[in-house]
Write an enzyme that holds these catalytic residues in place. Sequence first.
Site, short mmCIF file in Angstrom:
data_model
loop_
_atom_site.label_atom_id
_atom_site.label_comp_id
_atom_site.label_asym_id
_atom_site.label_seq_id
_atom_site.Cartn_x
_atom_site.Cartn_y
_atom_site.Cartn_z
N HIS A 101 -16.63 3.34 -4.71
CA HIS A 101 -15.73 4.49 -4.54
C HIS A 101 -15.92 5.53 -5.64
CE1 HIS A 101 -12.74 2.30 -1.65
NE2 HIS A 101 -13.99 2.30 -1.22
N ASN A 140 -10.68 -4.45 -1.38
CA ASN A 140 -10.58 -3.43 -2.42
C ASN A 140 -9.61 -3.84 -3.53
OD1 ASN A 140 -12.31 -1.31 -1.57
ND2 ASN A 140 -10.88 -0.83 0.09
N CYS A 174 -19.22 -2.24 0.79
CA CYS A 174 -18.40 -1.07 1.13
C CYS A 174 -19.08 -0.34 2.28
CB CYS A 174 -18.27 -0.16 -0.09
SG CYS A 174 -17.24 1.31 0.19
N ARG A 182 0.83 -1.20 0.00
CA ARG A 182 0.00 0.00 0.00
C ARG A 182 0.87 1.26 0.00
NH1 ARG A 182 -4.85 1.65 4.28
NH2 ARG A 182 -5.18 3.74 3.44
N TYR A 229 -14.38 10.00 -2.11
CA TYR A 229 -13.47 9.56 -3.16
C TYR A 229 -13.58 10.44 -4.41
CZ TYR A 229 -12.30 5.38 -0.54
OH TYR A 229 -11.84 4.53 0.43
#
Length: 421
Positions: free
Chosen positions: A194, A144, A164, A90, A244
Amino acid sequence: MKLTVVGGGSTYTPELIDGFARLRDTLPVEELVLVDPAADRLELVGGLARRIFARQGHGGRVVTTSDLDAAVDGADAVLLQLRVGGQAARQQDETWPLECGCVGQETTGAGGLAKALRTVPVVLDVAERVRRANPDAWIIDFTNPVGIVTRALLQAGHRAVGLCNVAIGLQRKFAALLGVAPADVHLDHVGLNHLTWETAVRLGGPEGEDVLPRLLAGHGDAVAADVRLPRPLLDRLGVVPSYYLRYYYAHDEVVDELRTKPSRAAEVAEMERQLLEMYGDPALDEKPELLARRGGAYYSEAAVDLAAALLGGSGSPYQVVNTRNRGTLPFLPDDAVVEVPAAVGAKGASPLPVAPVDPLYAGLMAHVTAYEDLALDAALRGGRERVFRALLAHPLVGQYAYAEQLTDRLIAHNREHLAWA
């Protein structure tokens, strides 16, 4: 009832455990299996899970294992919350795109594509094992990028629904601002994972009064702060975009911001270190307050509700989920995965009718859907050219010079996770 959590060693898991314990009448779990290859983390999380169950008087058994096949054997539902490559991957996803002037984020843009390429093959392998163990089991995907991962699962014929926490989080916040119970708030939530907008906020049910204008008039500053977009923009649009959308509506501003502060991955890694230390305390028997800052708020309640409805229990009949479009949004392919309110039951999720979508939002949805198509193709078949095409199609990249540079960086940073590289 047996439930299995793949990625059970996640620091998220106590949030899930807390929901299972509090909502045991909705979802009566008899055996909860946490499976994770990280044995040290798993034992810390598993110990806390047992203490939470004991404190709240839950009679279910908590099992920890690194044996995936044993974990899914006989499971009625399997929750996926895995992170291939961990926080280290990440950190890379949030860093190297910035070198090209593009947003560095773990679920969208170039970083989101990298996560999809690492994740889809692993999730499909897990799903095949679930199908062999129990073909009637439901897979609930919280991994995700949820839209792409859920589409991969559905395309492969699995019984899967994506989940989500954005919608349930907004529902809870709107309810608090309006002074009503969360169950009284129904969102006209439309888009892709998102990439969503609240186009109406209804009281009492799907056909209730739309109080979104009142909400924005009376609490617009609070809503704007929550989604991190300017209040005047929300007033002009008359809708509430998810936070987002900031990556699209304020791209350059966000890139400048991300370049001048520690990455979210670094913040989460430090939180995880602290949380795991807390989880090792044998006196701790509830989720710590720090977990709320980790993310995933209300994930447990959404997961319990969805699992209960899918397994024929008392879960809410209407929930916001990720499922096949099937004509719900006529400007998208039927097999696209959309995030909309749906009727959920033992046969799965059926999207509810959606009001016509403003071209301002429909155009961006169609653009990102095309990217997701190409991203899934790259995740399934690999190859530099497929990665390049997906990046070129993404509205947060778009220019061929950026796409070329990002393709090279993506492959270089993810080679150990890409079988074809």
